[in-house]
Write a protein that holds these residues in place. Structure first.
Motif, mmCIF file in Angstrom:
data_model
loop_
_atom_site.group_PDB
_atom_site.id
_atom_site.type_symbol
_atom_site.label_atom_id
_atom_site.label_comp_id
_atom_site.label_asym_id
_atom_site.label_seq_id
_atom_site.Cartn_x
_atom_site.Cartn_y
_atom_site.Cartn_z
ATOM 1 N N GLU A 1 -1.821 9.466 5.520
ATOM 2 C CA GLU A 1 -1.602 11.398 5.682
ATOM 3 C C GLU A 1 -0.969 11.658 6.848
ATOM 4 N N PHE A 2 -0.265 10.416 7.711
ATOM 5 C CA PHE A 2 1.490 11.380 8.572
ATOM 6 C C PHE A 2 2.202 11.269 7.717
ATOM 7 N N VAL A 3 2.460 10.330 6.769
ATOM 8 C CA VAL A 3 3.418 10.677 6.365
ATOM 9 C C VAL A 3 3.343 11.541 5.484
ATOM 10 N N ASN A 4 2.560 11.286 4.744
ATOM 11 C CA ASN A 4 2.095 12.823 3.706
ATOM 12 C C ASN A 4 2.763 13.802 4.671
ATOM 13 N N VAL A 5 2.689 14.773 6.108
ATOM 14 C CA VAL A 5 2.796 15.484 5.801
ATOM 15 C C VAL A 5 4.300 15.461 6.135
ATOM 16 N N GLN A 6 4.882 14.564 6.710
ATOM 17 C CA GLN A 6 6.303 14.535 6.716
ATOM 18 C C GLN A 6 6.599 14.568 5.496
ATOM 19 N N CYS A 7 6.095 14.550 4.324
ATOM 20 C CA CYS A 7 7.049 14.255 3.316
ATOM 21 C C CYS A 7 6.639 15.394 2.604
ATOM 22 N N ALA A 8 5.779 16.439 3.176
ATOM 23 C CA ALA A 8 5.092 17.763 1.882
ATOM 24 C C ALA A 8 5.350 18.768 1.760
ATOM 25 N N GLN A 9 6.202 18.406 0.566
ATOM 26 C CA GLN A 9 6.945 19.898 0.085
ATOM 27 C C GLN A 9 6.600 21.366 0.636
ATOM 28 N N SER A 10 7.573 22.543 0.573
ATOM 29 C CA SER A 10 7.404 23.807 1.091
ATOM 30 C C SER A 10 6.594 24.079 -0.085
ATOM 31 N N GLN B 1 0.901 -1.324 -0.428
ATOM 32 C CA GLN B 1 -0.033 0.106 0.074
ATOM 33 C C GLN B 1 1.188 0.942 0.070
ATOM 34 N N VAL B 2 0.795 1.885 -1.756
ATOM 35 C CA VAL B 2 1.787 3.293 -0.707
ATOM 36 C C VAL B 2 1.051 3.933 -0.305
ATOM 37 N N LEU B 3 2.198 4.894 0.502
ATOM 38 C CA LEU B 3 1.301 6.131 1.356
ATOM 39 C C LEU B 3 1.577 7.305 0.960
ATOM 40 N N ALA B 4 2.879 7.774 0.261
ATOM 41 C CA ALA B 4 3.168 8.900 -0.290
ATOM 42 C C ALA B 4 4.233 8.951 -0.829
ATOM 43 N N LYS B 5 4.439 10.100 -1.968
ATOM 44 C CA LYS B 5 5.735 10.286 -2.378
ATOM 45 C C LYS B 5 6.568 11.244 -1.473
ATOM 46 N N ASP B 6 7.929 10.591 -1.443
ATOM 47 C CA ASP B 6 9.060 11.068 -0.991
ATOM 48 C C ASP B 6 10.323 11.787 -1.977
ATOM 49 N N HIS B 7 10.154 13.373 -2.926
ATOM 50 C CA HIS B 7 11.149 14.333 -3.155
ATOM 51 C C HIS B 7 12.438 13.646 -3.104
ATOM 52 N N PHE B 8 12.936 13.575 -3.827
ATOM 53 C CA PHE B 8 14.167 14.320 -3.109
ATOM 54 C C PHE B 8 14.872 15.561 -4.147
ATOM 55 N N SER B 9 15.876 15.925 -2.919
ATOM 56 C CA SER B 9 16.344 17.187 -3.536
ATOM 57 C C SER B 9 17.894 17.446 -3.197
ATOM 58 N N LEU B 10 18.538 18.251 -4.336
ATOM 59 C CA LEU B 10 20.004 18.600 -4.119
ATOM 60 C C LEU B 10 20.713 19.164 -3.453
ATOM 61 N N VAL B 11 21.975 19.048 -2.371
ATOM 62 C CA VAL B 11 22.195 19.156 -1.388
ATOM 63 C C VAL B 11 23.452 19.303 -1.077
ATOM 64 N N HIS B 12 23.997 20.599 -1.278
ATOM 65 C CA HIS B 12 25.386 21.031 -1.218
ATOM 66 C C HIS B 12 25.837 22.045 0.198
ATOM 67 N N HIS B 13 27.226 22.404 -0.072
ATOM 68 C CA HIS B 13 27.495 23.595 1.015
ATOM 69 C C HIS B 13 26.863 24.468 0.656
ATOM 70 N N LYS B 14 26.336 25.715 1.119
ATOM 71 C CA LYS B 14 26.458 27.194 0.493
ATOM 72 C C LYS B 14 27.549 27.857 -0.676
ATOM 73 N N ASP B 15 28.525 27.840 -0.138
ATOM 74 C CA ASP B 15 29.369 27.792 -0.960
ATOM 75 C C ASP B 15 30.085 27.059 -1.873
ATOM 76 N N TYR B 16 29.485 25.812 -2.107
ATOM 77 C CA TYR B 16 30.109 24.524 -3.183
ATOM 78 C C TYR B 16 29.382 25.480 -4.237
ATOM 79 N N HIS B 17 30.108 25.831 -5.216
ATOM 80 C CA HIS B 17 29.849 26.081 -6.402
ATOM 81 C C HIS B 17 29.223 25.295 -7.769
ATOM 82 N N ILE B 18 27.800 25.263 -7.446
ATOM 83 C CA ILE B 18 26.764 24.813 -8.030
ATOM 84 C C ILE B 18 26.083 25.547 -8.990
ATOM 85 N N ALA B 19 26.365 24.824 -10.546
ATOM 86 C CA ALA B 19 25.663 26.039 -11.202
ATOM 87 C C ALA B 19 24.141 26.832 -11.308
#
Length: 305
Positions: free
Chosen positions: A294-303, A162-180
């Motif tokens: 419902e609980f898991v969807n809240v935990q995975c909610a995107q801003s 039973q699928v509960l929610a989608k959990d999206h990935f974000s690219l994470v890096h240091h604020k001074d690490y240069h990425i286009a």
């Protein structure tokens, strides 16, 4: 009516097969060894064939004995399912429920999930077990846990999923690490710049697949055993990583000089609940999954910002 084996006899037979020793099997069943031996002998007489070859202190199951054990396990499981069905019907979501959760989910939601269940299922005694996907599926198959919460896709054909929610990935890096700023093809990231968990963590495969990262040169050979080590490598500007939204929402980046960029819309893993198709608690598990979804969807909610 034909003389049939009893449930108790079949349970004793399974115990002997599991322990490969009459004495240890008797201890596990809380009976004397003579009582267990007598029950097995009576079972053999009832079935009209030898199930176990005994020689001094050793034993060996016959071919038909092995087959009977396999059938006996199914009979016991079906019998327990009948008992679970009636109990679930009379007292929904009550009693003990053992839920296995993988580390890359448990690390972020185990504690609030436990509190959520205490508040919403007052008659339910929730027991959480943290382990890898493969080990949880093995425990689920053998009845050591009732349900499993996994990240999908995974090899779950043997179980109801039973699928509960989608959990999206974000690219994470240091604020001074240069990425286009406009990077969308992650295969264009610098060589050996992507840091990931060990391969036994399914989050690694999910991140690579979801983010369409298939250029091996991008991936650093270092494999972190846990997320704290992984983030340390990224915080020291050695490269980047991918984190699921539930980790970010749980505050894993709080106080760190890191930024998280949204990836493409289809870059996500699914969080799902699994249970045995033969269980008698299907009604319970469906009710549980509806509310936990419902609980898991809240935990995975995107801003929304």
């Amino acid at each position: 009516m034909n003389n049939l084996p009893s449930i108790k006899q079949l349970q004793y037979l399974i115990a002997v097969h599991q322990h490969q020793h009459f004495g240890r099997a008797a201890e596990a069943c809380f009976i004397g060894q003579s009582t267990l031996s007598s029950a097995i002998q009576t079972l053999e007489e009832t079935l009209g064939c030898q199930l176990i070859e005994r020689e001094n202190r050793s034993l060996m199951f016959t071919d038909i004995g092995e087959e009977v054990v396999t059938r006996a396990k199914k009979i016991i499981a079906d019998t327990m399912s009948v008992k679970e069905l009636t109990k679930s019907y009379k007292h929904p979501l009550s009693g003990k429920l053992t839920l296995g959760v993988i580390p890359t989910v448990a690390s972020f939601i185990a504690a609030p999930l436990y509190q959520f269940c205490k508040q919403h299922f007052e008659q339910l005694q929730l027991v959480l077990v943290e382990d890898t996907s493969d080990r949880l599926l093995d425990k689920l198959e053998h009845g050591h846990i009732d349900m499993a919460m996994l990240a999908l896709p995974y090899r779950t054909e043997r179980f109801h999923t039973q699928v509960l929610a989608k959990d999206h990935f974000s690219l994470v890096h240091h604020k001074d690490y240069h990425i286009a700023d406009n990077v969308t093809d992650f295969n264009l990231l610098p060589e050996q710049s992507v840091f990931l968990l060990e391969r036994e963590h399914c989050m690694t495969g999910h991140a690579l697949s979801a983010c369409h990262l298939n250029r091996s040169d991008c991936i650093n050979p270092f494999e972190a055993a846990n997320l704290h080590t992984l983030l340390s490598m990224v915080e020291y500007q050695n490269g980047v990583t991918f984190l699921p939204q539930m980790a970010i929402n749980a505050g894993i980046l709080n106080g760190k000089p890191m930024v998280a960029r949204d990836t493409l819309g289809d870059a996500y893993r699914e969080i799902g609940l699994l249970w045995r198709k033969t269980t008698g608690r299907i009604r319970d598990f469906r009710l549980f999954s509806e509310q936990v979804s419902e609980f898991v969807n809240v935990q995975c909610a995107q801003s929304k910002s």
